[in-house]
Design a protein around this motif. Structure first.
Motif, PDB file in Angstrom:
ATOM      1  N   VAL A 236      -7.315   1.896 -11.117  1.00  0.00           N
ATOM      2  CA  VAL A 236      -6.941   0.498 -11.245  1.00  0.00           C
ATOM      3  C   VAL A 236      -6.469   0.228 -12.672  1.00  0.00           C
ATOM      4  CG1 VAL A 236      -7.811  -1.867 -11.058  1.00  0.00           C
ATOM      5  CG2 VAL A 236      -8.664  -0.108  -9.509  1.00  0.00           C
TER       6      VAL A 236
ATOM      7  N   ILE B  36     -14.424  -5.698  -7.534  1.00  0.00           N
ATOM      8  CA  ILE B  36     -15.199  -5.805  -8.769  1.00  0.00           C
ATOM      9  C   ILE B  36     -16.517  -5.060  -8.601  1.00  0.00           C
ATOM     10  CG2 ILE B  36     -16.511  -7.436 -10.198  1.00  0.00           C
ATOM     11  CD1 ILE B  36     -14.291  -9.427  -9.816  1.00  0.00           C
TER      12      ILE B  36
ATOM     13  N   THR C 126     -12.389   1.065 -13.761  1.00  0.00           N
ATOM     14  CA  THR C 126     -11.551   0.564 -14.844  1.00  0.00           C
ATOM     15  C   THR C 126     -12.275  -0.607 -15.480  1.00  0.00           C
ATOM     16  OG1 THR C 126      -9.568   1.177 -13.644  1.00  0.00           O
ATOM     17  CG2 THR C 126      -9.306  -0.404 -15.429  1.00  0.00           C
ATOM     18  N   ARG C 127     -12.592  -0.455 -16.754  1.00  0.00           N
ATOM     19  CA  ARG C 127     -13.360  -1.542 -17.366  1.00  0.00           C
ATOM     20  C   ARG C 127     -12.439  -2.725 -17.659  1.00  0.00           C
ATOM     21  NH1 ARG C 127     -13.227  -1.574 -22.814  1.00  0.00           N
ATOM     22  NH2 ARG C 127     -11.314  -0.509 -23.396  1.00  0.00           N
TER      23      ARG C 127
ATOM     24  N   ILE D 115     -20.295  -4.678  -9.958  1.00  0.00           N
ATOM     25  CA  ILE D 115     -21.314  -5.385 -10.737  1.00  0.00           C
ATOM     26  C   ILE D 115     -22.422  -4.391 -11.090  1.00  0.00           C
ATOM     27  CG2 ILE D 115     -23.076  -7.215 -10.648  1.00  0.00           C
ATOM     28  CD1 ILE D 115     -20.581  -8.657 -10.372  1.00  0.00           C
TER      29      ILE D 115
ATOM     30  N   GLU E 261       0.842  -1.199   0.000  1.00  0.00           N
ATOM     31  CA  GLU E 261       0.000   0.000   0.000  1.00  0.00           C
ATOM     32  C   GLU E 261       0.878   1.251   0.000  1.00  0.00           C
ATOM     33  OE1 GLU E 261      -3.429  -0.113   0.260  1.00  0.00           O
ATOM     34  OE2 GLU E 261      -3.241  -2.276   0.039  1.00  0.00           O
TER      35      GLU E 261
ATOM     36  N   VAL F 181     -17.526  -6.922  -2.787  1.00  0.00           N
ATOM     37  CA  VAL F 181     -17.916  -6.686  -4.166  1.00  0.00           C
ATOM     38  C   VAL F 181     -18.805  -5.450  -4.144  1.00  0.00           C
ATOM     39  CG1 VAL F 181     -19.271  -7.569  -6.117  1.00  0.00           C
ATOM     40  CG2 VAL F 181     -17.819  -9.121  -4.816  1.00  0.00           C
TER      41      VAL F 181
ATOM     42  N   ARG G 123      -9.760   2.002  -1.233  1.00  0.00           N
ATOM     43  CA  ARG G 123      -8.660   2.203  -0.287  1.00  0.00           C
ATOM     44  C   ARG G 123      -7.578   1.131  -0.438  1.00  0.00           C
ATOM     45  NH1 ARG G 123     -13.176   2.944   2.611  1.00  0.00           N
ATOM     46  NH2 ARG G 123     -12.998   0.879   3.536  1.00  0.00           N
ATOM     47  N   GLY G 124      -7.128   0.968  -1.654  1.00  0.00           N
ATOM     48  CA  GLY G 124      -6.016   0.055  -1.883  1.00  0.00           C
ATOM     49  C   GLY G 124      -6.429  -1.371  -2.180  1.00  0.00           C
ATOM     50  N   GLN G 125      -7.703  -1.647  -2.010  1.00  0.00           N
ATOM     51  CA  GLN G 125      -8.178  -2.984  -2.329  1.00  0.00           C
ATOM     52  C   GLN G 125      -8.908  -2.909  -3.668  1.00  0.00           C
ATOM     53  OE1 GLN G 125     -10.656  -4.556   0.742  1.00  0.00           O
ATOM     54  NE2 GLN G 125     -10.291  -6.671   0.138  1.00  0.00           N
ATOM     55  N   ILE G 126      -8.665  -3.893  -4.517  1.00  0.00           N
ATOM     56  CA  ILE G 126      -9.319  -3.864  -5.821  1.00  0.00           C
ATOM     57  C   ILE G 126     -10.611  -4.663  -5.746  1.00  0.00           C
ATOM     58  CG2 ILE G 126      -9.125  -4.589  -8.220  1.00  0.00           C
ATOM     59  CD1 ILE G 126      -6.170  -3.788  -8.011  1.00  0.00           C
TER      60      ILE G 126
ATOM     61  N   LEU H 224     -13.447  -2.473 -12.385  1.00  0.00           N
ATOM     62  CA  LEU H 224     -12.772  -2.572 -11.097  1.00  0.00           C
ATOM     63  C   LEU H 224     -12.677  -1.198 -10.455  1.00  0.00           C
ATOM     64  CD1 LEU H 224      -9.794  -4.796 -12.320  1.00  0.00           C
ATOM     65  CD2 LEU H 224     -11.811  -5.591 -11.097  1.00  0.00           C
ATOM     66  N   ILE H 225     -12.869  -1.148  -9.143  1.00  0.00           N
ATOM     67  CA  ILE H 225     -12.660   0.115  -8.453  1.00  0.00           C
ATOM     68  C   ILE H 225     -11.597  -0.065  -7.371  1.00  0.00           C
ATOM     69  CG2 ILE H 225     -14.991   0.999  -8.874  1.00  0.00           C
ATOM     70  CD1 ILE H 225     -15.632   0.287  -5.947  1.00  0.00           C
ATOM     71  N   ASN H 226     -10.998   1.071  -6.989  1.00  0.00           N
ATOM     72  CA  ASN H 226      -9.979   1.073  -5.950  1.00  0.00           C
ATOM     73  C   ASN H 226     -10.641   1.469  -4.642  1.00  0.00           C
ATOM     74  OD1 ASN H 226      -7.902   1.630  -4.194  1.00  0.00           O
ATOM     75  ND2 ASN H 226      -7.045   3.306  -5.402  1.00  0.00           N
TER      76      ASN H 226
ATOM     77  N   ILE I 111      -2.880  -0.900  -8.610  1.00  0.00           N
ATOM     78  CA  ILE I 111      -3.365   0.470  -8.482  1.00  0.00           C
ATOM     79  C   ILE I 111      -2.252   1.409  -8.926  1.00  0.00           C
ATOM     80  CG2 ILE I 111      -4.172   2.212  -6.865  1.00  0.00           C
ATOM     81  CD1 ILE I 111      -5.439  -0.150  -5.300  1.00  0.00           C
TER      82      ILE I 111
ATOM     83  N   ASP J 183     -14.167   6.072  -9.941  1.00  0.00           N
ATOM     84  CA  ASP J 183     -13.553   5.775 -11.231  1.00  0.00           C
ATOM     85  C   ASP J 183     -13.573   4.273 -11.432  1.00  0.00           C
ATOM     86  OD1 ASP J 183     -12.814   8.104 -12.472  1.00  0.00           O
ATOM     87  OD2 ASP J 183     -11.081   8.371 -11.150  1.00  0.00           O
TER      88      ASP J 183
END
Lengths: 781, 148
Positions: free
Chosen positions: A596, B55, B34-35, B57, A237, B86, B50-53, B46-48, A590, B32
């Motif tokens: 992403v 998915i 990301t497709r 839907i 991170e 998710v 807080r550092g976790q990716i 996909l979205i960020n 990221i 934001d």
């Protein structure tokens, strides 16, 4: 450090840990004297120490623990009740053991000791409880080993004086002050007085610590791996955050902020390296088990094998070490079981009856290479062929046309094993394919090379770590993608004129001539089905073309992207299971701006674009087809190269037989020994005109139109032959049924491909036919 | 009051849906996205977080509803699933409602077949009906496309 010293050190660390537990266990036991589990655990600990000390020739330690063990075994078996007396004696023994271990650590020797009393006490206690005067036990209590070698530890003042950072009077004054009742340390007093800087005290303390000879149990600690994983995650991170800040500050003018962010940058990198280092383990940790494995396997199958290792200290991330442990063990067992021949066979072949298994690990290009080499018989290609046919993994037809490389790859197929009989070690057919899958799972590659009679080498390339990798960032259709740097070979940019002319077509398949060789091109946009306009579209005309040259397995291809941005350290994050089935992505990361980006899986991309067309894939598809449709052996799905011969003749070659497609200018053709040849990649390559063999009336060469020759290069046994064809048409993947055709040399049969009757070329047959009519350099074997 | 349950509610077009509150991790504004090319259509990208990716839907697509008008930006309802968080994209977030067990009813037989796996049933609120969503199924990529 010598090997022995390493073993002793490990013994010490382990024993200290065990002894600490032993203290607790004995105390628990005293409260609950019938607890079998605790007793068994204590017995095991003492037994282990006894065994190892005997092995390391620490005789006094062995004698003492032996006495303790005898007592414990009676307790464990319930022959003796646990009395406080026994507990005391056992604790005394634990203390004595600890004394000896300390002495071993300090001097490498047990020291002069007299434990006879303790041993006889332990022995006496073996007898059912009589009246035993308590005083005897206390007498047996170990006195601190007076003649244990004491290392003189200089005190802080001496060190400071020696280093010249403080003078004697200052130190003496401080010591006096301390003696007078000041509770602080001498160092603190000196710093407060301004005599010495605190930095110097810290250094002196380090020296002192060093002189004390840090106890092994003090200098290392064991950390929960989960804890390290979480730490690693946090550092990941931090790296991302650092990237964001660096990106942001680069666009500002604030010099102070810039300097701060640079320090942050540096610090983060160091922290990252540090944390990664804590997770690194030498590969020797797994290798150390192999001498035993090899010995057992060799004994089991009546072979003599010696094992040698190089690069034991090569370090890998713990998760990777875990992941390669089983595959590596399998390879080692395999090499001994299948690779190395029995002593008689070796003697007959003129080799040393004792086989050699050689393990080697080294760093190369940000990866670790691990090789397992044996000097055995090597692969038996005929046997492999037959086995594959027998197991219906390939057809006899395919087998005959396969190159050695392809045959080698057969052993990575599921359900393939060449062992004549299944031994208890290997040969169950769950071997090499699992090895390959497991290694590929962690982003590595496996490759097998073999020389008949000389042995085989399995070479694995493994990434150092999985968490943070360097990657190239590219843009396609407005989105960014990361490409792992390990797959990257070079970047090519074509501009203006070059961009228009640099991309040519082989019947619809775009290629680029990279230093004279054809590089197949793959358009990322097309593969991602982002846009319809891909190769050859008008839109590309004015722009430049960016090609990322990548390596997948051992093939190269060029990936055409809109933009090449930069390289960056990225943190690999897994994708959810909803996306796992798309083999195009290896994960996501990221970026500096918080968005992403997907990480491309180069091998998956190559497979999707059919750059890599391994037998493995064909065979799997084939068996699937047969099972699901119940089609008998003849209809197969095959990728073939189509070319035109004469006016209307269409001929197909199995693409797996085609090493390369080349174009030679007509004047490059030379004549050697009445044979047309060209110079090709440092070799002299004979040319065979397909028309000469297939057409009854020989055409006159110079009548042929065109200035260049279209050549299909076929390679076997490291030698190449060029087949000159009239015109290359296409590469198609189709399932077709081949009708056998007799009487025509160089042709396997006919088939309907693309709804047209097409002859399927028998390349070895063609070469044989051609060499019959002229003495061709290469035999068709 | 016996056996009450709290639901986090949201709207898709004019329909009201509910997810048990304990399954909802958080609700965040439009992010934001990301497709992911080649991904099933219900996966918006996909979205960020807080550092976790995570998915995202598209719940409208999952339920075979028409697309959200372009000028509207969806809200992320981040739910906990067995596979980790998710994000479900919804139009508008509603209140947290407390319902009693007896207001629940299985969906009518006439419900669109495609919706069956996704909708447990409805709670009959005073003013309207609230669909109860099967969170795990809603986060899966192979439902709603009719392929199950």
């Amino acid at each position: 450090m010598s090997d022995d010293a390493a073993i002793v050190k490990e013994f010490l660390i382990e024993s200290y840990e065990n002894l600490d537990r032993l203290d607790q266990d004995l105390v628990v036991l005293e409260k609950n004297p019938t607890d079998r589990n605790t007793l068994a655990s204590i017995f095991r600990t003492i037994h282990t120490i006894k065994g190892t000390s005997g092995f390391l020739a620490f005789n006094q330690l062995e004698a003492l623990t032996h006495a303790g063990e005898s007592l414990l075994s009676r307790l464990r078996d319930g022959l003796l009740p646990l009395t406080p007396e026994i507990t005391t004696a056992l604790l005394a023994m634990v203390d004595a053991v600890r004394e000896m271990l300390k002495s071993i650590e300090a001097s490498g020797k047990e020291g002069e000791r007299n434990d006879r009393d303790l041993i006889s006490t332990l022995a006496r206690l073996l007898e059912p409880p009589a009246v035993s005067p308590r005083s005897e036990v206390t007498a047996a209590k170990v006195e601190p080993a007076a003649n244990r070698p004491e290392l003189p530890v200089p005190n802080l003042g001496e060190i400071l004086i020696k280093r010249g950072t403080a003078n004697i009077s200052e130190v003496n004054a401080a010591v006096e002050q301390q003696n007078a009742g000041d509770p602080r340390h001498v160092g603190e007093i000196l710093v407060e007085k301004g005599a010495v800087k605190s930095q110097e005290i810290v250094e002196a303390l380090n020296t002192q610590q060093h002189a004390r000879g840090q106890s092994a149990s003090d200098s290392t600690i064991r950390v929960d791996v989960g804890q390290l994983d979480r730490l690693m995650n946090r550092v990941g991170e931090l790296v991302l955050l650092r990237n964001q800040i660096v990106q942001y500050t680069n666009s500002t003018e604030d010099s102070e902020l810039l300097a701060t962010s640079q320090r942050l940058n540096l610090l983060t990198t160091e922290l990252q390296e540090g944390v990664m280092k804590t997770r690194m383990q030498p590969i020797g940790n797994i290798w150390s088990k192999f001498p035993r494995t090899v010995r057992d396997v060799a004994l089991g199958c009546g072979k003599q094998v010696r094992i040698e290792m190089e690069g034991k200290e090569t370090e890998l991330d713990k998760t990777i070490i875990e992941a390669i442990k089983d595959p590596l063990t399998h390879l080692v067992r395999n090499a001994v079981d299948h690779g190395i021949e029995p002593p008689e066979a070796r003697t007959q072949a003129g080799k040393n009856p004792q086989g050699l298994l050689f393990l080697r690990a080294f760093h190369e290009g940000g990866q670790v290479n691990i090789e397992v080499t044996d000097d055995g018989a090597g692969l038996d290609y005929e046997k492999l062929r037959n086995k594959a046919i027998q197991k219906a993994l390939i057809t006899a037809d395919q087998a005959a046309r396969m190159t050695e490389r392809e045959i080698t790859n057969l052993i990575f197929l599921p359900g393939f094993s060449t062992a004549e009989k299944v031994t208890n070690v290997s040969g169950r057919g769950v071997g090499m394919d699992v090895v390959k899958t497991n290694i590929e799972k962690i982003g590595g590659t496996v490759d097998l090379q073999s020389k008949p009679g000389q042995g085989s080498t399995v070479r694995m390339k493994i990434p150092l770590t999985l968490a943070i990798i360097p990657a190239l960032i590219v843009t396609s259709a407005g989105d960014r993608y990361a490409i792992p740097q390990v797959s990257l070979l070079e970047l090519v940019r074509l501009e203006g004129e070059q961009a228009r002319k640099g991309i040519e077509m082989v019947s619809g398949a775009p290629v680029h001539r990279l230093r004279g060789k054809l590089l197949p091109l793959v358009y990322l946009k097309t593969e991602l089905r982002d846009e319809s306009h891909g190769p050859g579209s008008d839109n590309d005309d004015s722009q430049s073309v960016n090609i990322v040259v990548l390596r997948a397995d051992d093939r190269q291809f060029g990936l055409v992207v809109d933009e090449i941005n930069d390289t960056e350290e990225i943190v690999v994050k897994p994708l959810g299971k909803q996306l796992k089935s798309i083999n195009m992505y290896a994960g996501a990361t990221i970026m500096g701006d918080g968005k992403v980006a997907l990480i491309l899986d180069v091998l998956g991309l190559a497979q999707r674009a059919s750059v890599v067309n391994e037998v493995r894939d064909h065979a799997v598809v084939e068996t699937d087809d047969q099972q699901s449709h119940g089609v008998s052996g003849t209809a197969r799905r095959n990728t073939v190269l189509l070319f035109q011969q004469g006016e209307n003749g269409r001929i197909a070659i199995d693409l797996s037989l085609v090493a390369r497609l080349e174009e030679f200018p007509r004047d490059a053709v030379e004549i050697a020994a009445d044979q047309e040849v060209v110079q090709y990649r440092g070799q002299i390559m004979p040319l065979i005109h397909v028309s000469d063999v297939l057409e009854s009336t020989r055409r006159k060469r110079d009548v042929d139109a065109g200035e260049s020759l279209q050549v299909v290069v076929y390679t076997q046994n490291g030698r190449s032959v060029g087949l000159v064809v009239d015109r290359i048409l296409d590469i198609v993947e189709e399932s077709f049924t081949q009708q056998p055709q007799s009487g025509r040399e160089g042709v396997l049969g006919t088939a309907v491909i693309q709804r047209r009757v097409t002859e399927v070329l028998d390349v070895p047959g063609l070469i044989a036919a051609a060499s019959k009519s002229r003495s061709l350099a290469m035999a068709s074997s | 009051m016996a056996n009450t349950q709290q639901f986090c509610t949201f709207f898709l077009k004019d329909r009201l849906f509910g997810i048990p509150v304990e399954q909802v991790q958080e609700v965040i504004q439009s992010q934001d996205i990301t497709r992911v090319p080649l991904a099933p259509p219900v996966i918006c990208g996909l979205i960020n977080l807080r550092g976790q990716i995570v998915i995202a839907i598209d719940l409208r697509r999952q339920l075979a509803m028409e697309e959200l008008p372009a000028e509207m930006s969806p809200i992320n309802v981040v739910v906990r699933t067995q596979e980790g968080p998710v994000s479900l994209l919804v139009d508008v977030i509603g209140d947290v409602v407390e319902v009693e067990e007896q207001t629940f009813e299985r969906p009518p037989d006439t419900l669109n077949r495609k919706m069956w796996p996704l909708i447990f049933g409805v709670h009959k609120l005073e003013s309207r009906l609230m669909h109860v969503l099967d969170t795990e199924k809603a986060c899966s990529s192979c439902i709603g496309t009719g392929e199950v």
